[in-house]
Design a protein around this motif. Structure first.
Motif, PDB file in Angstrom:
ATOM      1  N   GLY A   1       0.527  -1.309   0.073  1.00 11.40           N
ATOM      2  CA  GLY A   1       0.225   0.067   0.139  1.00 11.40           C
ATOM      3  C   GLY A   1       0.943   1.334   0.021  1.00 11.40           C
ATOM      4  N   VAL A   2       2.080   1.158   0.009  1.00 12.37           N
ATOM      5  CA  VAL A   2       3.057   2.575   0.150  1.00 12.37           C
ATOM      6  C   VAL A   2       3.288   2.842  -1.531  1.00 12.37           C
ATOM      7  CG1 VAL A   2       3.897   2.112   2.227  1.00 12.37           C
ATOM      8  CG2 VAL A   2       4.896   0.959   0.368  1.00 12.37           C
ATOM      9  N   GLU A   3       3.736   3.943  -1.739  1.00 17.01           N
ATOM     10  CA  GLU A   3       4.027   4.323  -3.117  1.00 17.01           C
ATOM     11  C   GLU A   3       5.555   4.400  -3.355  1.00 17.01           C
ATOM     12  OE1 GLU A   3       1.634   7.743  -3.455  1.00 17.01           O
ATOM     13  OE2 GLU A   3      -0.250   6.634  -3.920  1.00 17.01           O
ATOM     14  N   LEU A   4       5.899   4.265  -4.235  1.00 16.38           N
ATOM     15  CA  LEU A   4       7.325   4.483  -4.702  1.00 16.38           C
ATOM     16  C   LEU A   4       7.219   5.124  -6.185  1.00 16.38           C
ATOM     17  CD1 LEU A   4       9.037   1.159  -3.829  1.00 16.38           C
ATOM     18  CD2 LEU A   4       9.793   3.446  -2.941  1.00 16.38           C
ATOM     19  N   PRO A   5       7.937   6.278  -6.354  1.00 20.75           N
ATOM     20  CA  PRO A   5       8.250   6.999  -7.632  1.00 20.75           C
ATOM     21  C   PRO A   5       8.863   6.110  -8.610  1.00 20.75           C
ATOM     22  CG  PRO A   5       9.761   8.016  -6.198  1.00 20.75           C
ATOM     23  CD  PRO A   5       9.040   7.017  -5.414  1.00 20.75           C
ATOM     24  N   ARG A   6       8.343   6.067  -9.840  1.00 20.70           N
ATOM     25  CA  ARG A   6       9.098   5.454 -11.042  1.00 20.70           C
ATOM     26  C   ARG A   6       9.863   6.226 -11.639  1.00 20.70           C
ATOM     27  NH1 ARG A   6      10.081   0.921 -13.797  1.00 20.70           N
ATOM     28  NH2 ARG A   6       7.805   0.165 -13.421  1.00 20.70           N
ATOM     29  N   ILE A   7      11.253   5.661 -11.569  1.00 18.02           N
ATOM     30  CA  ILE A   7      12.404   6.272 -12.030  1.00 18.02           C
ATOM     31  C   ILE A   7      12.879   5.822 -13.405  1.00 18.02           C
ATOM     32  CG2 ILE A   7      14.712   7.168 -11.454  1.00 18.02           C
ATOM     33  CD1 ILE A   7      13.924   7.444  -8.660  1.00 18.02           C
ATOM     34  N   GLU A   8      12.377   6.105 -14.454  1.00 17.39           N
ATOM     35  CA  GLU A   8      12.869   5.869 -15.779  1.00 17.39           C
ATOM     36  C   GLU A   8      14.331   5.624 -15.850  1.00 17.39           C
ATOM     37  OE1 GLU A   8      10.521   4.589 -17.394  1.00 17.39           O
ATOM     38  OE2 GLU A   8       8.771   5.422 -16.493  1.00 17.39           O
ATOM     39  N   ASP A   9      15.358   6.502 -15.477  1.00 17.87           N
ATOM     40  CA  ASP A   9      16.668   6.434 -15.758  1.00 17.87           C
ATOM     41  C   ASP A   9      17.234   6.602 -14.385  1.00 17.87           C
ATOM     42  OD1 ASP A   9      19.232   5.871 -16.565  1.00 17.87           O
ATOM     43  OD2 ASP A   9      19.142   7.848 -18.216  1.00 17.87           O
ATOM     44  N   PRO A  10      17.628   5.586 -13.439  1.00 18.51           N
ATOM     45  CA  PRO A  10      18.010   5.992 -12.220  1.00 18.51           C
ATOM     46  C   PRO A  10      19.402   6.657 -12.184  1.00 18.51           C
ATOM     47  CG  PRO A  10      16.950   3.921 -12.216  1.00 18.51           C
ATOM     48  CD  PRO A  10      16.937   4.224 -13.458  1.00 18.51           C
ATOM     49  N   GLU A  11      20.240   6.158 -13.347  1.00 19.11           N
ATOM     50  CA  GLU A  11      21.657   6.622 -13.282  1.00 19.11           C
ATOM     51  C   GLU A  11      21.823   8.072 -13.774  1.00 19.11           C
ATOM     52  OE1 GLU A  11      24.578   4.182 -15.417  1.00 19.11           O
ATOM     53  OE2 GLU A  11      23.207   2.315 -15.330  1.00 19.11           O
TER      54      GLU A  11
ATOM     55  N   ALA B   1      12.740  -1.403  -5.621  1.00 17.23           N
ATOM     56  CA  ALA B   1      13.416  -0.567  -4.773  1.00 17.23           C
ATOM     57  C   ALA B   1      14.956  -0.837  -4.754  1.00 17.23           C
ATOM     58  CB  ALA B   1      12.919  -0.658  -3.520  1.00 17.23           C
ATOM     59  N   ARG B   2      15.306  -2.029  -4.542  1.00 24.07           N
ATOM     60  CA  ARG B   2      16.766  -2.411  -4.222  1.00 24.07           C
ATOM     61  C   ARG B   2      17.658  -1.949  -5.487  1.00 24.07           C
ATOM     62  NH1 ARG B   2      20.287  -6.927  -4.509  1.00 24.07           N
ATOM     63  NH2 ARG B   2      21.778  -7.180  -2.793  1.00 24.07           N
ATOM     64  N   ASN B   3      17.120  -2.373  -6.672  1.00 23.75           N
ATOM     65  CA  ASN B   3      17.956  -2.146  -7.666  1.00 23.75           C
ATOM     66  C   ASN B   3      18.030  -0.647  -8.138  1.00 23.75           C
ATOM     67  OD1 ASN B   3      18.334  -4.838  -8.153  1.00 23.75           O
ATOM     68  ND2 ASN B   3      16.615  -5.253  -9.625  1.00 23.75           N
ATOM     69  N   THR B   4      17.141   0.130  -7.726  1.00 29.39           N
ATOM     70  CA  THR B   4      16.855   1.656  -8.140  1.00 29.39           C
ATOM     71  C   THR B   4      17.935   2.371  -7.354  1.00 29.39           C
ATOM     72  OG1 THR B   4      14.648   1.320  -8.662  1.00 29.39           O
ATOM     73  CG2 THR B   4      15.584   3.548  -8.095  1.00 29.39           C
ATOM     74  N   LEU B   5      18.079   1.712  -5.898  1.00 29.11           N
ATOM     75  CA  LEU B   5      18.938   2.354  -5.197  1.00 29.11           C
ATOM     76  C   LEU B   5      20.262   2.211  -5.708  1.00 29.11           C
ATOM     77  CD1 LEU B   5      17.483   1.276  -1.438  1.00 29.11           C
ATOM     78  CD2 LEU B   5      18.220   3.756  -2.179  1.00 29.11           C
ATOM     79  N   ILE B   6      20.547   0.899  -6.012  1.00 29.16           N
ATOM     80  CA  ILE B   6      21.983   0.740  -6.631  1.00 29.16           C
ATOM     81  C   ILE B   6      22.371   1.476  -7.752  1.00 29.16           C
ATOM     82  CG2 ILE B   6      23.471  -1.067  -7.919  1.00 29.16           C
ATOM     83  CD1 ILE B   6      21.992  -3.168  -6.216  1.00 29.16           C
ATOM     84  N   GLU B   7      21.397   1.684  -8.843  1.00 20.77           N
ATOM     85  CA  GLU B   7      21.648   2.385  -9.863  1.00 20.77           C
ATOM     86  C   GLU B   7      21.744   3.676  -9.729  1.00 20.77           C
ATOM     87  OE1 GLU B   7      19.336   1.377 -13.587  1.00 20.77           O
ATOM     88  OE2 GLU B   7      18.810  -0.605 -12.195  1.00 20.77           O
ATOM     89  N   MET B   8      20.846   4.470  -8.696  1.00 23.58           N
ATOM     90  CA  MET B   8      20.904   5.780  -8.324  1.00 23.58           C
ATOM     91  C   MET B   8      22.209   6.251  -7.647  1.00 23.58           C
ATOM     92  SD  MET B   8      17.324   7.315  -6.793  1.00 23.58           S
ATOM     93  CE  MET B   8      17.316   6.300  -5.482  1.00 23.58           C
ATOM     94  N   ASN B   9      22.760   5.279  -7.034  1.00 21.98           N
ATOM     95  CA  ASN B   9      23.883   5.653  -6.177  1.00 21.98           C
ATOM     96  C   ASN B   9      25.288   5.212  -6.899  1.00 21.98           C
ATOM     97  OD1 ASN B   9      23.106   6.941  -3.493  1.00 21.98           O
ATOM     98  ND2 ASN B   9      21.731   5.401  -3.867  1.00 21.98           N
ATOM     99  N   MET B  10      25.475   5.002  -8.163  1.00 23.38           N
ATOM    100  CA  MET B  10      26.631   4.692  -8.624  1.00 23.38           C
ATOM    101  C   MET B  10      27.586   5.624  -9.068  1.00 23.38           C
ATOM    102  SD  MET B  10      25.291   2.047 -11.843  1.00 23.38           S
ATOM    103  CE  MET B  10      26.857   1.935 -12.638  1.00 23.38           C
ATOM    104  N   SER B  11      27.074   6.908  -8.960  1.00 20.44           N
ATOM    105  CA  SER B  11      28.016   7.961  -8.759  1.00 20.44           C
ATOM    106  C   SER B  11      29.018   8.020  -7.606  1.00 20.44           C
ATOM    107  CB  SER B  11      27.147   9.215  -8.796  1.00 20.44           C
ATOM    108  OG  SER B  11      26.554   9.406  -7.669  1.00 20.44           O
ATOM    109  N   LEU B  12      28.570   7.407  -6.397  1.00 20.75           N
ATOM    110  CA  LEU B  12      29.473   7.307  -5.559  1.00 20.75           C
ATOM    111  C   LEU B  12      30.638   6.137  -6.078  1.00 20.75           C
ATOM    112  CD1 LEU B  12      27.129   6.589  -2.568  1.00 20.75           C
ATOM    113  CD2 LEU B  12      28.305   8.924  -2.954  1.00 20.75           C
TER     114      LEU B  12
END
Length: 281
Positions: free
Chosen positions: A12-22, A53-64
């Motif tokens: 029932g919670v919501e997560l934004p759809r991020i088309e290109d996390p990187e 959620a886990r895969n998006t976190l990985i892709e979003m933080n690849m800049s680190l």
């Protein structure tokens, strides 16, 4: 921020759809990461939403990872550094606790840098040896040069030990370990037998194969006394999770507790076992 639609999860919670996390900027990634970590805590492991959620976190933080790799300044090994740095990023994501109220980037960078340093430390040796023995190789090389010039011959083990303030056994261990710095190719020609029976082969033909089960036996032997110290419920949860491969929800239903409680118990138990193995090592 590349966020266009909203995802509704099974809880029932919501997560934004991020088309290109990187493509998410570091500033936006910082804010979004907190949202995704918050949702990750209540999602069931193994579900589509948990994986998203886990895969998006990985892709979003690849800049680190790229940031950490640039700090080493080795352009010829950037790809290798990024690959091992990703391992550190994934470990950080799996171990991050949002309740600690510290920034994920602050938590993750040491994991990433640690994996890259380990890569450089291990990849320069043909055979992996403990770090203390790797460092002793440098000490021994300097000591041998100094004593050889002074004595006009190769120093003995006892002379090296006296010069470095170590025991003979430590020097012998260091000399043996130094042999692992370089190796011969397994494809190197090798002749075996004598006389008419003499035949040409490769070095690999003369070496026995490693038993892949030996490491597992060692791990299980080390774990046995640690498992015996756990209470019955913790052992039951481990057996259900890793023996029967039940989900955390299934375990919770069987024991009459929530999935989140199962998750906390598992994390605590695994941390205890990990600490015990590291202390033994």
């Amino acid at each position: 921020m590349t966020s266009t639609t909203v995802r509704t999860t099974e809880q029932g919670v919501e997560l934004p759809r991020i088309e290109d996390p990187e493509a998410v900027s570091p500033v936006d990634a910082r804010a979004l990461s907190r949202l995704f970590f918050d949702r990750l805590r209540v999602l069931e492991e193994g579900t589509h939403e948990y994986a998203y959620a886990r895969n998006t976190l990985i892709e979003m933080n690849m800049s680190l990872v790229h940031f950490a790799a640039r700090r080493f300044g080795r352009r010829d090994q950037v790809e290798d550094m990024i690959q091992v740095g990703m391992i550190g990023l994934i470990k950080a994501i799996d171990r991050f606790d949002l309740s600690r109220e510290n920034e994920f980037a602050t938590f993750a960078v040491p994991y990433i840098v640690g994996e890259i340093k380990r890569f450089f430390r291990d990849s320069t040796w043909a055979v992996h040896v403990p770090r203390r023995l790797q460092e002793m190789r440098v000490e021994l090389a300097k000591a041998r040069d100094t004593l050889s010039a002074r004595l006009d011959r190769e120093p003995t083990v006892a002379e090296l030990a006296a010069h470095l303030g170590r025991t003979d056994d430590e020097i012998i261990d260091g000399l043996i370990a130094a042999n692992g710095y370089s190796t011969d190719s397994l494809d190197m020609p090798y002749e075996s037998g004598e006389g008419a029976a003499r035949r040409s082969a490769t070095l690999a033909d003369s070496i026995g194969a490693c038993d892949p089960g030996m490491e597992l036996v060692e791990d299980l032997t080390s774990l046995a006394p640690l498992l015996a110290e756990l209470d019955e419920r913790d052992r039951t949860i481990l057996e259900m999770r890793f023996g029967r491969e039940w989900t955390q929800s299934e375990i919770g239903d069987a024991l009459g507790i929530s999935q989140m409680h199962v998750s906390r118990l598992l994390n605590r138990t695994l941390k205890t076992l990990r600490s015990g193995l590291l202390a033994e090592g």
